[in-house]
Each structure stands twice: as C-alpha cells, then as structure tokens.
Design a protein around this motif. Structure first.
Motif, PDB file in Angstrom:
ATOM      1  N   CYS B  68       0.832  -1.207   0.000  1.00 16.23           N
ATOM      2  CA  CYS B  68       0.000   0.000   0.000  1.00 16.23           C
ATOM      3  C   CYS B  68       0.863   1.252   0.000  1.00 16.23           C
ATOM      4  O   CYS B  68       1.909   1.305   0.647  1.00 16.23           O
ATOM      5  N   ALA B  69       0.378   2.286  -0.703  1.00 22.81           N
ATOM      6  CA  ALA B  69       1.142   3.523  -0.868  1.00 22.81           C
ATOM      7  C   ALA B  69       0.671   4.635   0.057  1.00 22.81           C
ATOM      8  O   ALA B  69       1.319   5.671   0.144  1.00 22.81           O
ATOM      9  N   SER B  70      -0.461   4.427   0.725  1.00 28.84           N
ATOM     10  CA  SER B  70      -1.035   5.485   1.561  1.00 28.84           C
ATOM     11  C   SER B  70      -1.963   4.849   2.586  1.00 28.84           C
ATOM     12  O   SER B  70      -2.325   3.674   2.470  1.00 28.84           O
ATOM     13  N   VAL B  71      -2.388   5.658   3.550  1.00 27.24           N
ATOM     14  CA  VAL B  71      -3.337   5.150   4.551  1.00 27.24           C
ATOM     15  C   VAL B  71      -4.648   4.765   3.869  1.00 27.24           C
ATOM     16  O   VAL B  71      -5.273   3.762   4.224  1.00 27.24           O
ATOM     17  N   ALA B  72      -5.045   5.538   2.867  1.00 26.09           N
ATOM     18  CA  ALA B  72      -6.288   5.209   2.158  1.00 26.09           C
ATOM     19  C   ALA B  72      -6.189   3.814   1.537  1.00 26.09           C
ATOM     20  O   ALA B  72      -7.143   3.035   1.584  1.00 26.09           O
ATOM     21  N   GLU B  73      -5.043   3.493   0.952  1.00 24.69           N
ATOM     22  CA  GLU B  73      -4.888   2.150   0.373  1.00 24.69           C
ATOM     23  C   GLU B  73      -4.849   1.074   1.470  1.00 24.69           C
ATOM     24  O   GLU B  73      -5.357  -0.039   1.271  1.00 24.69           O
ATOM     25  N   VAL B  74      -4.254   1.383   2.606  1.00 21.22           N
ATOM     26  CA  VAL B  74      -4.269   0.431   3.736  1.00 21.22           C
ATOM     27  C   VAL B  74      -5.715   0.134   4.120  1.00 21.22           C
ATOM     28  O   VAL B  74      -6.111  -1.030   4.293  1.00 21.22           O
ATOM     29  N   GLU B  75      -6.514   1.196   4.200  1.00 21.61           N
ATOM     30  CA  GLU B  75      -7.920   1.006   4.584  1.00 21.61           C
ATOM     31  C   GLU B  75      -8.683   0.195   3.541  1.00 21.61           C
ATOM     32  O   GLU B  75      -9.519  -0.642   3.885  1.00 21.61           O
ATOM     33  N   MET B  76      -8.357   0.421   2.253  1.00 24.52           N
ATOM     34  CA  MET B  76      -9.013  -0.371   1.197  1.00 24.52           C
ATOM     35  C   MET B  76      -8.671  -1.854   1.345  1.00 24.52           C
ATOM     36  O   MET B  76      -9.528  -2.717   1.178  1.00 24.52           O
ATOM     37  N   ALA B  77      -7.413  -2.149   1.630  1.00 24.13           N
ATOM     38  CA  ALA B  77      -6.996  -3.549   1.768  1.00 24.13           C
ATOM     39  C   ALA B  77      -7.672  -4.188   2.981  1.00 24.13           C
ATOM     40  O   ALA B  77      -8.134  -5.342   2.927  1.00 24.13           O
TER      41      ALA B  77
END
Lengths: 377, 377
Positions: B68-77
């Motif tokens: 993941c490249a950002s917190v938003a991507e962490v949340e998506m995962a």
C-alpha cells in the motif's frame, strides 16, 4: 503573488493536506485588464483552465463569454448564469450526439477543423455558426501546441465553403498561438493567415465576420511576462496591418491568463533526504506532485514560483518530487530548484501561479491520495 | 486479450462512453501463475495498479498480501478482508501522522530509504519492522524508474543500523528493477547488492530476514513477454547464487503483472480527419486520451494493443489522439499506429492490456469529461 486574502485564509482556516486557494479579486482584476487592453474583443473565458463554479459565476456577472470543451462545460457555464448566446463550443473534436445536446441547450457557435466535423454540425445543429481553426506554428510558447488542432489555411477555406454548402453560417476562423505565449507579436503571422482565408472566401461570395484569436496569454511564473496592455497593443497593430479599415469581430479566449496568478497551492514538506552521503543535491518531497495537480511540470515545462517561510536563509539547489509511489512523480530534477538549506520536514510551502490547470488535471485518487481540494475566496 | 466474458459484457450491457472492463478470472489466473512460479515468495499486490474493491476482495480471498502507498490504500486492503499482518506500507515518503494512523490500524511493516524516515517510524510506530529500499539502475524497463526511491547500498546499511539503534526491527531490504521489465535476469544485480547489505549488517550483529524484490513483472502489450515461470526460475537461480543455502524470506509486489492483461477499455472513434489534403497520415480521435486514463502513453512509453471490428481490412499508419482541448493529449504520433483504412467515425475500438494504471491515473474531470468508468466482472 500570494495575496493578503490568501495568506489570511490559510492562517485562519489552517486546512489539512494540500489545497488550492483562489482569490476572486485577482480574477476580477485580470478580467478588467483584458477588457481594458482589448476593448473591441469579446472575452471567452476558457473554462477548462479552472471550472470552479465561483470563478464562472464571477465572470458571468462581469459580462464574460465562455469557451467550452464539452457539454458538461456548457452546462457549467449556463449554471453560472451565462446565456447560450455567450457560449462557444470550442472543441474541434465532438461526438455528434454531444453537438445535438449543445444545440438543444441553445448553443449556436461551434469550432471545426475538418469536413467530417462540419457534416456532424450540419446534421445535429442545423444553421449554426461555425469557425474553422487554422494551424499555427506555436513558436515561442512555453507549453507548445502540437498539430492536434486546426488545418492548413487552404483546407480551412475548403471546410468553410463546405459548411456554407451544408447550410451552416461560415462565421470565421480561429487559431491558437500556443499556451503561455511570451512573444507579444506571436499573433501577427496567424492574423495574416486569417486575412487570406477571409479574402479567398469573399471571392466565393462567403463573407466571414469573426476572428477567434484564442488564448495563450501567459501568467507570471518565475520570469516577468508582458502586460495585457502590451498584447492588446501588438494585436491591434496586426489587425490594422492585415485587415485595414475592415477589422472583423474578434474573440480572445484567456484561460491561464485569467486565473493562473489568482491561485496558490499550499503544500507540506513530507521528507528531505539524500540518496548517498556524497550526494550534492537534497531531495525535497512535497505532499503534492504530478498526479495531484502539478501535471504541467511535465518535462519541467512550467516552473512555478515556490515560497517558504525561510526564504531569507541560504539557498541550495534541490530536486523536488511528489508523494506517490510513482517514479515519474518528480517535479524538478533536470533543472534543480533553489530552496532554503534550513527547510525542514513539516514546513509549509506555497506554490504560486497555480490557479489554472491544476484542480482539473489532478488524478482521481492515484495511490489513494484525494484529488486537490480547492477553496475559492 | 479481450476475453469472451468481456466481449459478452460489452455486447449485452452496451455501456455509453469510454469504460474499462476487468475480468476477475484473468486476475485469478495471474495470481495462481505467480504463486506457482514463485512458491517460496509472498505475493504483495501493488494496490495502486488497480484498487477496485472487487479486485482487492478477490486477491484477499486467494491469500494475497498487499503493498500500500497510503493510509487510504491500507484502509481499502483492510476493507477487502486483509488482516493488518498481510499489509506493507511500501511508500518511502510518509507523513509522520500517516505512519501513526497506519500503526493504529495494526500495520507493522514499513519501507524506508533515509534516516529521516526511520526517525518518523520510530516515533509513530515504535517496534515496527522496516526494510530499506536500495537504488537499482532499472536498465531494460519500458517504464523506467528514476532515482526517486531508494538509496545506495552503503547508505542502506547505515539506515538499517540506525533503525536498529532506534528500537525498530531492521527486517530487510527492497528494490525495484523498473516497471514492465522484460529481462528475466534483471533481478540478479540487485540481489547481489541485497546480499552485500545482509553481510555488512550481520557483521554488526543485525540479522536481516527479508528481501522485497518489488514488482516490474510485465504485461503483454504488443510484444510477447516472458512467462511468470521464466521470471521465477531466473530469480530463484539468482537467489541461490547469492544467498546459497541461507535464502531469506522473499516478497514480490506485482501490480501491472497481476491486473494489466485483465482489463480492456472500450472507446469510440469521435473524429477521423487530416490537416491538409496532402497529409499522409490520418488523425484518429478517440473518446479517451492521456487525461482519461491513458497517461502511460506519455512519451509513447506503453504501446497498447488496439482492436477494431475491421482488423481484417487494409491497414494504414495513423496518429491517435484523445478528445480534450489539450494539445498534449496525443497518444501516438512519433510512432504511427496502424489502423484499418475503413475505420469510421462512431466505430467501437478496444484498447487491451489496460487493467493497470488507468482508472487511477485519470483526471478528475478535465475539460468536463467524467473520469473513466470501470466495470469489474
């Protein structure tokens, strides 16, 4: 170029994350400067430069017309208070069903540069006025135009004859000298071409009425640019030289020149680092980059003024890059950018002259980063 | 590469406007191919390539991990069903408050390439595992990497020693050979560098456990590319050559290689025209361009396969451009693209291999055109 109103807004609102702040007072000043410099030309604001509703509403109120690239932009201009008669559908590449939608909305002025486009308009917007875009060389522009739009003058004559034959009103010609054009006499050669098209068509009994002189008016980045006044004077001389006492209606389409210097992006230093102990240049990473609104740094074409709170300190050349996991997301690397040695992670940085081609260029959510927020004050 | 499922979807749904269709069966096949080719490596899907929830959910269900490249991507995962232990925060450029947010979400694996980033993580995610990215030359990649990420190997040693001193777990090294890498042996030199970092740190009593071998696995565009199998075999040989019988844990981060060939963009011919009567090449304008999702045509880097319903007809070289009023919105001009002479305005055109780096790269609404729609089937 960061106005006191923008400084006050940032100081009191303290918005989190990168954002653009646009000062409407500057847009208003720019509009008046264009109107004063070119009182005989109709101003068609290029909506694509910054379609913020507040900007469109201000300009509609000031009497501006609008150059629109799509039906969505036409609808935005109408929503802002423009009447259909004040809107030009200026894209030479249109789906026929979009021409039909624009026609249904009352739009009667269309750009073309090919026989094929004329056919679409004759079917979907019968009787409309069309102007044909002529290719120019774009020499001297900092954001050069390709051959994408326009056709050679001889073909423009054929296209406008064809439009006439299909029952459209062959209304004029247009050209674009290239974006961020810093030569005030760049319009001269194109106006000479335009005049030749007028003459060729007059011989066939078709009398054009209008020359759309496009945009290209620059905004001040690092280097000074000529004033609207200087462009007006030079263009007026060319019009007189080529058209004598039969000067046609003229249109200008400022986009960058209308909103570029009205906007400032507030960003934050995320990281400052080196790649090796003996690297000479530091890498400065901001929380905005090529995909967050600064696409015009492509090939380092546009070099924005950057301000920090430490600008009185000693400066050193830096590489500046954006926050995404994309190696193309580097703003300035070939030509290093001087920044204060004392610049620190967490510092706020202002990128000036970013009112045009930023919010609309930014990616939907690349790397999960939200699109650029904008505040229009 | 347009699967029958995608053909059927387009034939029955007839979506209006340009859109991407992603076939999850292809993503599943790609995942299995990577797992089969590199059974000893953990797969961390690079979310930025295509973060569609359906793609993430499928991969989470198959046992994939996530880069993941950002917190938003962490949340998506996390939303897709991944546990925090299966997520790597792989961006070397992070705000300290974002590290704190990721830490609060349970993320314990972070990329670094500088002392400054190590300090942030030691404060915001105490005790976390870190891996240091090492610079590689990217030779042979079609979408070359810059020096933006990573540091030289000697500095990586210092960074990991520093991380150890600050109470973090110095966990490993990472590198990236360059996107769309078509040389199967490109990993060899970087693995040799990685081994040297392992040895240097072991001498100081710090025992690294992991090598993150990044992405770079290609998707097939016009030319054939080696199979996952071939990459696995070559990488395995290099691992044995450099690490002998002490092979570390390994990670791969496919993005393009996982989803690129799973997607097809449906577009429409808006205009076909010439600039003059004696032009040799026709201009073909589509309803999608550089700002609508095809940003990877920048510098004509990625050359997508393009299919029409007239592909059996005589072909001629064309210039291909997008629909916006932006002269930079040209896809292929330096290297003309062969298209059927019989191609006509209104024809449907399929652009294959567009499952990666399209929906996320596209602009918010440049020229009023909506962002690329995506259907995941």
């Amino acid at each position: 170029m960061t106005t006191q109103r923008i400084r006050d807004f940032l100081a009191t609102r303290r918005p989190d994350g990168p954002c653009l702040v646009v000062d409407l007072d500057v847009v208003r000043d720019n509009f008046h400067a264009f109107r004063h410099a070119m009182p005989d030309s109709a101003i068609y604001y290029a909506v694509k430069a910054n379609p913020a509703p507040e900007v469109l509403k201000l300009l509609a109120g000031l009497g501006s017309n609008f150059d629109c690239a799509s039906v969505a932009e036409v609808e935005m201009a109408l929503d802002a208070g423009a009447t259909p008669a004040r809107i030009s559908f200026g894209n030479t590449i249109k789906k026929e069903r979009d021409v039909a939608r624009a026609h249904a909305l009352g739009i009667s002025l269309y750009a073309v540069d090919s026989h094929e486009e004329v056919e679409k308009i004759s079917r979907a917007a019968p009787g409309a006025r069309v102007f044909c875009r002529v290719l120019t060389d774009g020499e001297g522009a900092e954001w050069p135009l390709s051959r994408k739009f326009g056709c050679v003058p001889q073909m423009a004559v054929d296209v406008l004859v064809y439009a006439h034959q299909l029952g459209l009103e062959s209304y004029g010609v247009s050209f674009h000298v290239g974006s961020q054009m810093t030569k005030v006499d760049a319009w001269d050669a194109a106006l000479a071409d335009a005049k030749r098209v007028f003459v060729s068509l007059a011989k066939q009994g078709i009398h054009l009425k209008m020359v759309n002189m496009g945009g290209g008016f620059p905004t001040k980045y690092l280097r000074d640019v000529p004033s609207a006044e200087a462009y007006g004077k030079s263009i007026n001389q060319s019009l007189r030289a080529h058209f004598g006492n039969q000067i046609p209606l003229t249109i200008i389409e400022p986009g960058r020149g209308m909103v570029g210097n009205a906007g400032v992006i507030k960003t934050e230093v995320v990281l400052i680092s080196k790649k090796s102990d003996n690297d000479t240049a530091r890498w400065v990473f901001l929380d905005i980059g090529k995909f967050g609104g600064l696409a015009e740094t492509m090939d380092e074409a546009i070099r924005y003024p950057i301000r920090t709170e430490r600008d009185g300190d000693e400066m050193e050349p830096c590489i500046i890059a954006g926050p995404t996991c994309d190696s193309a997301d580097v703003l300035y690397e070939k030509n290093l950018y001087p920044l204060p040695v004392s610049l620190t992670i967490g510092d706020e940085v202002l990128i000036e002259g970013t009112g045009a081609y930023t919010t609309t260029y930014c990616a939907v959510a690349f790397n999960g980063f939200e699109p650029l927020k904008a505040y229009v004050i």
